[in-house]
Design an enzyme around this catalytic site. Structure first.
Site, PDB file in Angstrom:
ATOM      1  N   GLY A  73      -7.179  -0.840  -6.357  1.00 34.77           N
ATOM      2  CA  GLY A  73      -8.481  -0.378  -5.873  1.00 34.77           C
ATOM      3  C   GLY A  73      -8.532   1.143  -5.811  1.00 34.77           C
ATOM      4  O   GLY A  73      -7.781   1.836  -6.512  1.00 34.77           O
ATOM      5  N   ASP A  82     -13.588  -5.842  -2.284  1.00 33.04           N
ATOM      6  CA  ASP A  82     -14.666  -5.043  -1.681  1.00 33.04           C
ATOM      7  C   ASP A  82     -15.751  -4.630  -2.681  1.00 33.04           C
ATOM      8  O   ASP A  82     -16.851  -4.248  -2.278  1.00 33.04           O
ATOM      9  CB  ASP A  82     -14.087  -3.769  -1.050  1.00 33.04           C
ATOM     10  CG  ASP A  82     -13.054  -4.071   0.018  1.00 33.04           C
ATOM     11  OD1 ASP A  82     -13.076  -5.192   0.557  1.00 33.04           O
ATOM     12  OD2 ASP A  82     -12.220  -3.199   0.316  1.00 33.04           O
ATOM     13  N   ARG A  93       0.851  -1.196   0.000  1.00 34.31           N
ATOM     14  CA  ARG A  93       0.000   0.000   0.000  1.00 34.31           C
ATOM     15  C   ARG A  93       0.885   1.243   0.000  1.00 34.31           C
ATOM     16  O   ARG A  93       1.802   1.362   0.802  1.00 34.31           O
ATOM     17  CB  ARG A  93      -0.894   0.006   1.244  1.00 34.31           C
ATOM     18  CG  ARG A  93      -1.885  -1.150   1.282  1.00 34.31           C
ATOM     19  CD  ARG A  93      -2.911  -0.928   2.386  1.00 34.31           C
ATOM     20  NE  ARG A  93      -3.705  -2.110   2.661  1.00 34.31           N
ATOM     21  CZ  ARG A  93      -4.779  -2.480   1.959  1.00 34.31           C
ATOM     22  NH1 ARG A  93      -5.169  -1.752   0.941  1.00 34.31           N
ATOM     23  NH2 ARG A  93      -5.457  -3.559   2.288  1.00 34.31           N
ATOM     24  N   GLN A 108     -10.575 -14.415   3.087  1.00 41.44           N
ATOM     25  CA  GLN A 108     -11.460 -13.890   2.036  1.00 41.44           C
ATOM     26  C   GLN A 108     -10.684 -13.353   0.833  1.00 41.44           C
ATOM     27  O   GLN A 108     -11.250 -13.143  -0.232  1.00 41.44           O
ATOM     28  CB  GLN A 108     -12.370 -12.798   2.604  1.00 41.44           C
ATOM     29  CG  GLN A 108     -13.383 -13.353   3.593  1.00 41.44           C
ATOM     30  CD  GLN A 108     -14.005 -12.277   4.465  1.00 41.44           C
ATOM     31  OE1 GLN A 108     -15.103 -11.831   4.207  1.00 41.44           O
ATOM     32  NE2 GLN A 108     -13.295 -11.849   5.496  1.00 41.44           N
ATOM     33  N   GLY A 167      -7.661   3.714  -3.632  1.00 41.04           N
ATOM     34  CA  GLY A 167      -6.505   4.565  -3.345  1.00 41.04           C
ATOM     35  C   GLY A 167      -5.515   4.507  -4.499  1.00 41.04           C
ATOM     36  O   GLY A 167      -4.989   5.532  -4.954  1.00 41.04           O
ATOM     37  N   THR A 210     -10.421  -5.329  -6.432  1.00 43.20           N
ATOM     38  CA  THR A 210     -10.668  -5.313  -4.993  1.00 43.20           C
ATOM     39  C   THR A 210     -11.749  -6.327  -4.647  1.00 43.20           C
ATOM     40  O   THR A 210     -12.745  -6.438  -5.370  1.00 43.20           O
ATOM     41  CB  THR A 210     -11.080  -3.940  -4.427  1.00 43.20           C
ATOM     42  OG1 THR A 210     -11.545  -4.130  -3.082  1.00 43.20           O
ATOM     43  CG2 THR A 210     -12.199  -3.256  -5.191  1.00 43.20           C
TER      44      THR A 210
HETATM   45  O1  F6P Z   1      -9.537  -3.746   0.502  1.00 41.76           O
HETATM   46  C1  F6P Z   1      -9.464  -5.092   0.773  1.00 41.76           C
HETATM   47  C2  F6P Z   1      -9.451  -5.350   2.257  1.00 41.76           C
HETATM   48  O2  F6P Z   1      -9.346  -6.735   2.450  1.00 41.76           O
HETATM   49  C3  F6P Z   1     -10.631  -4.769   3.023  1.00 41.76           C
HETATM   50  O3  F6P Z   1     -11.787  -5.551   2.895  1.00 41.76           O
HETATM   51  C4  F6P Z   1     -10.062  -4.724   4.408  1.00 41.76           C
HETATM   52  O4  F6P Z   1     -10.694  -3.710   5.162  1.00 41.76           O
HETATM   53  C5  F6P Z   1      -8.613  -4.393   4.186  1.00 41.76           C
HETATM   54  O5  F6P Z   1      -8.324  -4.748   2.854  1.00 41.76           O
HETATM   55  C6  F6P Z   1      -7.657  -5.110   5.089  1.00 41.76           C
HETATM   56  O6  F6P Z   1      -6.396  -4.583   4.852  1.00 41.76           O
HETATM   57  P1  F6P Z   1      -5.028  -5.248   5.286  1.00 41.76           P
HETATM   58  O7  F6P Z   1      -4.756  -6.387   4.356  1.00 41.76           O
HETATM   59  O8  F6P Z   1      -4.044  -4.161   5.140  1.00 41.76           O
HETATM   60  O9  F6P Z   1      -5.193  -5.748   6.688  1.00 41.76           O
END
Ligand code: F6P
Length: 360
Positions: free
Chosen positions: A113, A138, A76, A285, A115, A136
């Protein structure tokens, strides 16, 4: 002449990133009248900033249709800090531009996604040829009906709800299942309906605990020994939704439990006297192989992005609208989220079926 392209995967991973890149590369190689040179950046924009890339060829993209994760790695790079130099002083945007120009790229394909799309738009405004692809789990990317990763995540969340059903019914328990989706409720809505959840709580429809508890009690009165509640990680009560953004942030920061589902479970247990458990599928997921639908959609996205590049069109995101593939200008997409419409067919139908969203 040679067509020189860069590829990167940015943000949280998902199951269909490799399938998408395969679609891009196969199409370019199949359709381009010129030889294609491929540069894969490692770990998202970081690879572009720090020139961590590898030259790749068609073989690297063979046999990866079914492989989850990303062969490039991801990370990220928050857009809100895009103009803040890295800890070692490197300026992100100028460094990425330099890498692009030094490699003499004709196009950068960015799989990411929300950002990440903002950064892609910025690079496009800075004069780079950029094509974005909507990744994504989401499904919250504005401008497209579908994102790749979504259906695979829905499968996994649904399987979790299915599995919880057997143990919940054996013990006569209430189960609160936390489902991913960041600020939106697409995965819990779809998985909740597919898995036969009794209650679905999503950020777009603020809930009241009284309504949730009424649903559980009604089920007990009518002989159902258990209740399954699918809760979006961003679910919000009516009370909290009435707070200002600042007050809500303060409240969340002061929360002592790991997440909202624990608070919901605790309140249910104390008010109904029913044994209540929390289940969290979490990052499973995003894991494993892409499902068939995702493989198809990812491939479509890859093909359409490559065709756009071959036609010399840039500065867009590949999207699906009315079930047709199309191109949406990056500037229209960047910075916008696609929320579940509380009046949508699926919500209306779920309610008609007796699923509670905790709002009434
Ligand atoms: O954007 C995908 C996602 O899995 C969201 O559903 C969740 O809020 C976030 O990323 C979790 O992020 P990380 O992998 O940085 O814990």
């Amino acid at each position: 002449m040679t067509l020189r392209i860069g590829l990167l995967t940015s943000g949280g991973d998902c199951q269909a990133l490799n399938a998408t890149m395969r679609g891009i590369v196969k199409t370019l190689i199949n359709k381009s009248s010129e030889p294609v040179e491929i540069y894969g950046f490692e770990d998202g924009y970081q690879g572009m900033i720090y020139r961590r890339y590898r030259k790749m060829d068609a073989h690297d993209f063979s046999g990866i249709l079914t492989r989850g994760g990303t062969i490039l790695g991801t990370s990220r790079t928050p857009f809100k800090r895009i103009d803040t130099p890295e800890a070692d002083g490197v300026e992100k945007v100028p460094a990425m531009k330099q890498t692009y120009h030094d490699l003499n790229l004709d196009c950068l394909f960015m799989l990411g996604g929300n950002g990440s799309t903002k950064t892609a738009n910025r690079l496009s405004q800075e004069g780079l040829n950029v094509i974005a692809l909507p990744k994504t789990i989401d499904n919250d990317t504005w401008g497209t009906e579908m994102t790749f990763g979504f259906t695979s995540a829905v499968e996994i969340a649904t399987k979790c709800i299915d599995d919880i059903h057997t143990t919940a019914s054996s013990h006569g328990r209430v189960f609160v299942i936390e489902i991913m989706g960041h600020k939106v409720g697409w995965i819990p809505l779809y998985a909740g309906v597919a898995g036969g959840a009794d209650v679905i709580l999503i950020p777009e429809i603020p809930y009241s605990m009284d309504n949730v508890i009424k649903t559980i009690e009604k089920r007990m009165e009518t002989g159902s020994r258990f209740t399954i509640i699918a809760v979006a990680e961003g679910a919000i009560s009516k009370e909290d939704a009435a707070l200002s953004k600042k007050e809500y942030k303060k409240k969340v920061a002061a929360r002592t439990s790991p997440s909202i589902v624990y608070d919901i479970a605790k309140e249910i247990e104390s008010k109904t006297g029913r044994e209540t458990r929390v289940a969290i599928p979490g990052h499973t997921q995003r894991g494993g192989i892409p499902d068939a639908q995702d493989r198809i959609f990812a491939t479509q996205c890859g093909v359409e992005a490559a065709l756009g590049c071959l036609e010399g069109e840039f500065g867009f995101m590949v999207a699906q609208r009315d079930r047709h593939m199309c191109r949406v200008p990056l500037e229209d997409v960047a910075g916008k989220l696609k929320y579940v419409d509380p009046e949508s067919d699926l919500v209306r139908e779920a309610k008609a079926l007796g699923i509670s969203f905790g709002d009434e």
